[in-house]
Scaffold this motif. Structure first.
Motif, PDB file in Angstrom:
ATOM      1  N   PHE A  60       0.809  -1.233   0.000  1.00  0.00           N
ATOM      2  CA  PHE A  60       0.000   0.000   0.000  1.00  0.00           C
ATOM      3  C   PHE A  60       0.833   1.270   0.000  1.00  0.00           C
ATOM      4  O   PHE A  60       0.318   2.357  -0.222  1.00  0.00           O
ATOM      5  N   LYS A  61       2.126   1.140   0.276  1.00  0.00           N
ATOM      6  CA  LYS A  61       2.967   2.337   0.400  1.00  0.00           C
ATOM      7  C   LYS A  61       2.989   3.152  -0.887  1.00  0.00           C
ATOM      8  O   LYS A  61       3.219   4.360  -0.861  1.00  0.00           O
ATOM      9  N   SER A  84      12.687   2.654   7.154  1.00  0.00           N
ATOM     10  CA  SER A  84      11.701   1.652   6.763  1.00  0.00           C
ATOM     11  C   SER A  84      11.986   0.273   7.320  1.00  0.00           C
ATOM     12  O   SER A  84      13.133  -0.112   7.531  1.00  0.00           O
ATOM     13  N   THR A  85      10.893  -0.480   7.523  1.00  0.00           N
ATOM     14  CA  THR A  85      11.006  -1.908   7.796  1.00  0.00           C
ATOM     15  C   THR A  85      11.006  -2.692   6.473  1.00  0.00           C
ATOM     16  O   THR A  85      10.952  -3.906   6.484  1.00  0.00           O
ATOM     17  N   ASN A  87       9.011  -2.051   3.238  1.00  0.00           N
ATOM     18  CA  ASN A  87       8.075  -1.712   2.162  1.00  0.00           C
ATOM     19  C   ASN A  87       8.156  -0.257   1.750  1.00  0.00           C
ATOM     20  O   ASN A  87       8.117   0.058   0.553  1.00  0.00           O
ATOM     21  N   THR A  88       8.269   0.632   2.716  1.00  0.00           N
ATOM     22  CA  THR A  88       8.409   2.045   2.372  1.00  0.00           C
ATOM     23  C   THR A  88       9.681   2.255   1.557  1.00  0.00           C
ATOM     24  O   THR A  88       9.684   3.018   0.578  1.00  0.00           O
ATOM     25  N   GLY A 189       1.411  -0.440  12.472  1.00  0.00           N
ATOM     26  CA  GLY A 189       2.842  -0.471  12.760  1.00  0.00           C
ATOM     27  C   GLY A 189       3.260   0.905  13.259  1.00  0.00           C
ATOM     28  O   GLY A 189       3.206   1.219  14.436  1.00  0.00           O
ATOM     29  N   ASN A 190       3.627   1.759  12.295  1.00  0.00           N
ATOM     30  CA  ASN A 190       3.947   3.143  12.638  1.00  0.00           C
ATOM     31  C   ASN A 190       2.670   3.981  12.727  1.00  0.00           C
ATOM     32  O   ASN A 190       2.722   5.165  12.988  1.00  0.00           O
ATOM     33  N   ALA A 191       1.535   3.353  12.444  1.00  0.00           N
ATOM     34  CA  ALA A 191       0.182   3.914  12.623  1.00  0.00           C
ATOM     35  C   ALA A 191      -0.203   4.968  11.588  1.00  0.00           C
ATOM     36  O   ALA A 191      -1.183   5.688  11.768  1.00  0.00           O
ATOM     37  N   GLY A 192       0.527   5.013  10.479  1.00  0.00           N
ATOM     38  CA  GLY A 192       0.156   5.935   9.410  1.00  0.00           C
ATOM     39  C   GLY A 192      -1.098   5.487   8.673  1.00  0.00           C
ATOM     40  O   GLY A 192      -1.979   6.296   8.363  1.00  0.00           O
ATOM     41  N   ASN A 193      -1.190   4.193   8.397  1.00  0.00           N
ATOM     42  CA  ASN A 193      -2.272   3.739   7.524  1.00  0.00           C
ATOM     43  C   ASN A 193      -3.643   3.831   8.187  1.00  0.00           C
ATOM     44  O   ASN A 193      -4.611   4.233   7.556  1.00  0.00           O
ATOM     45  N   ALA A 242       7.503  -6.214   9.227  1.00  0.00           N
ATOM     46  CA  ALA A 242       6.983  -4.949   8.673  1.00  0.00           C
ATOM     47  C   ALA A 242       6.399  -4.059   9.769  1.00  0.00           C
ATOM     48  O   ALA A 242       6.421  -2.834   9.652  1.00  0.00           O
ATOM     49  N   ILE A 243       5.863  -4.672  10.820  1.00  0.00           N
ATOM     50  CA  ILE A 243       5.232  -3.885  11.892  1.00  0.00           C
ATOM     51  C   ILE A 243       6.002  -4.020  13.204  1.00  0.00           C
ATOM     52  O   ILE A 243       5.437  -3.920  14.295  1.00  0.00           O
ATOM     53  N   GLU A 289       2.149 -11.092   3.122  1.00  0.00           N
ATOM     54  CA  GLU A 289       3.254 -11.213   4.071  1.00  0.00           C
ATOM     55  C   GLU A 289       2.683 -11.272   5.493  1.00  0.00           C
ATOM     56  O   GLU A 289       1.511 -10.934   5.716  1.00  0.00           O
ATOM     57  N   SER A 292       0.662  -8.466   7.040  1.00  0.00           N
ATOM     58  CA  SER A 292      -0.583  -8.193   6.334  1.00  0.00           C
ATOM     59  C   SER A 292      -1.711  -9.111   6.769  1.00  0.00           C
ATOM     60  O   SER A 292      -2.879  -8.832   6.505  1.00  0.00           O
ATOM     61  N   THR A 319      -2.002  -5.733   3.522  1.00  0.00           N
ATOM     62  CA  THR A 319      -1.198  -4.579   3.131  1.00  0.00           C
ATOM     63  C   THR A 319      -0.053  -4.861   2.163  1.00  0.00           C
ATOM     64  O   THR A 319       0.375  -3.962   1.438  1.00  0.00           O
TER      65      THR A 319
HETATM   66  N1  F0G Z   1       1.663  -3.804   6.719  1.00  0.00           N
HETATM   67  C1  F0G Z   1       2.804  -3.738   6.043  1.00  0.00           C
HETATM   68  C2  F0G Z   1       3.073  -4.793   5.017  1.00  0.00           C
HETATM   69  C3  F0G Z   1       3.726  -2.697   6.297  1.00  0.00           C
HETATM   70  O1  F0G Z   1       4.859  -2.653   5.611  1.00  0.00           O
HETATM   71  C4  F0G Z   1       3.423  -1.733   7.285  1.00  0.00           C
HETATM   72  C5  F0G Z   1       4.351  -0.658   7.606  1.00  0.00           C
HETATM   73  C6  F0G Z   1       2.194  -1.851   7.949  1.00  0.00           C
HETATM   74  C7  F0G Z   1       1.339  -2.893   7.643  1.00  0.00           C
HETATM   75  C8  F0G Z   1       1.772  -0.897   9.006  1.00  0.00           C
HETATM   76  O2  F0G Z   1       1.408   0.348   8.468  1.00  0.00           O
HETATM   77  O3  F0G Z   1       3.094   1.729   9.653  1.00  0.00           O
HETATM   78  O4  F0G Z   1       1.135   2.756   8.497  1.00  0.00           O
HETATM   79  O5  F0G Z   1       0.831   1.459  10.598  1.00  0.00           O
HETATM   80  N2  F0G Z   1       5.532  -0.583   7.128  1.00  0.00           N
HETATM   81  C9  F0G Z   1       6.434   0.554   7.339  1.00  0.00           C
HETATM   82  C10 F0G Z   1       7.621   0.438   6.391  1.00  0.00           C
HETATM   83  C11 F0G Z   1       6.810   0.767   8.759  1.00  0.00           C
HETATM   84  O6  F0G Z   1       8.681   0.980   6.688  1.00  0.00           O
HETATM   85  O7  F0G Z   1       7.485  -0.161   5.332  1.00  0.00           O
HETATM   86  P1  F0G Z   1       1.624   1.649   9.355  1.00  0.00           P
END
Ligand code: F0G
Length: 355
Positions: A60-61, A84-85, A87-88, A189-193, A242-243, A289, A292, A319
């Motif tokens: 989704f990034k 980033s973990t 995906n970003t 994760g980082n709570a943006g989505n 990722a989270i 993954e 997700s 995600t």
């Molecule tokens: N799912 C996946 C596959 C992710 O890569 C992330 C976040 C999340 C869920 C959580 O989304 O951070 O907006 O709450 N990945 C970030 C990254 C941290 O660096 O790719 P979020």
């Protein structure tokens, strides 16, 4: 049939871009909303899966990155940077090179999935492996962007460009279903989505595009659940790398999304995450993954607890694509029965026990 043009051209008037901002795009968004017979039968709800692994770089990034990189390029940036973990960084790298910018990505050393590492490398990012976790990477990224002429493309950035792009996923759900669902589940994760989805649902309802707003149910991994525990986690640990985030940048906004929507944020143990990942692949044909699968695991857990009323319209965002992290996927299934045969129909039939 009309071709999907990417989230900027599809939703330009809803985004912080000008009428003439050139779109740096890989035709992201427009992802499938797939009905789940398995989860619908189990819960008595109408359950849909929003498959964000179908985006160009597999997560989704890309929705946020098209906006962030388009605006950075328009403003004359030459270098973009993110923590980033995995995906970003994959997304930032792809969109940056498309715009002729140099991507710099900071990732926790040894703790990102191989597919994501390959993406950063193949897109030609300047890859920096940081001896620390994601939270350390983000702090470092902010410090570098304050001191040097580099644009931060993390969703933590106060410019909100990434989140604006990501809210288009909520618009699509409403456009696809004809209204907002009762319940929306997704990983945190980082709570943006979760922040972005809630903003998208609020905006669409305010504009009369939806008659209601969903309750937001977010899920963290049990070993990396700062919001659930109410305090930062110094050493976050989970198979869902990722989270693996101990101090989410959008913490306050995630709590607001939960509370304003009448929702919840729960913690899910790693075993349940891996089980949900495997079941989603085996029962629905959707390979995601580990991170997700957390929303699916969250629905199952709350259903077992009697907290999912039947008759609701439910959307779960998955995600990122399963191919991002095949190491974890294969480790999770254990020993696989191996059929090795000569290219001979009788031998193959015998091995398959067809007769
Ligand atoms: N799912 C996946 C596959 C992710 O890569 C992330 C976040 C999340 C869920 C959580 O989304 O951070 O907006 O709450 N990945 C970030 C990254 C941290 O660096 O790719 P979020």
């Amino acid at each position: 049939a009309r071709l999907w043009r990417g989230v900027i051209e599809e939703y330009r008037e809803w985004l912080p871009v000008g009428p003439t901002t050139p779109a740096v795009t890989l035709r992201e968004g427009g992802t499938p909303l797939v009905p789940s017979a398995w989860l619908s039968q189990l819960t008595g709800c109408e359950v849909w899966i929003k498959v964000e692994g179908d985006n160009p770089t597999g997560s989704f990034k890309d929705r946020g990155m098209t906006v962030a990189v388009s605006l950075a390029a328009e403003a004359g940036a030459t270098m973009v940077l993110c923590a980033s973990t995995g995906n970003t960084s994959a997304s930032a790298a792809a969109y940056a090179v498309r715009a002729g910018l140099t991507p710099v990505v900071l990732v926790p050393e040894g703790r990102i999935a191989h597919g994501k590492l390959a993406q950063a490398i193949l897109h030609g990012a300047r890859l920096v492996q940081v001896q620390g976790n994601f939270d350390d990477c983000l702090t470092l990224a902010r410090e570098l962007c304050e001191r040097y002429p580099v644009v931060l493309v993390n969703s933590a950035n106060p410019d909100g460009h990434r989140l604006a792009g990501q809210k288009t996923a909520a618009f699509e759900v409403v456009d696809q279903l004809g209204d907002a669902p009762d319940l929306h589940l997704l990983p945190v994760g980082n709570a943006g989505n979760i922040t972005a989805y809630w903003a998208g649902y609020r905006e669409y309802a305010a504009a009369g595009r939806a008659t209601r707003r969903p309750r937001m149910w977010g899920f963290q991994a049990a070993g990396a659940a700062p919001i659930v525990q109410g305090k930062p986690v110094a050493e976050p640990e989970t198979v869902a790398t990722a989270i693996r985030v101990g101090n989410p940048a959008r913490w306050t906004e995630a709590v607001a999304a939960r509370d304003e929507s009448g929702g919840r944020i729960d913690a899910i143990p790693d075993e349940e995450i891996l089980r949900a990942q495997a079941d989603l692949a085996a029962k629905e044909g959707i390979f995601v993954e580990p991170a997700s699968a957390v929303g699916v695991a969250g629905l199952l857990r709350n259903h077992r607890a009697g907290l999912v009323d039947p008759g609701q319209v439910v959307v779960i965002t998955v995600t990122g694509h399963g191919l991002k992290d095949v190491d974890t996927a294969l480790a999770g299934v254990g020993e696989v029965t191996k059929l090795v045969v000569p290219p001979d129909p009788l031998a193959a039939a015998r091995a398959l026990e067809l007769d």
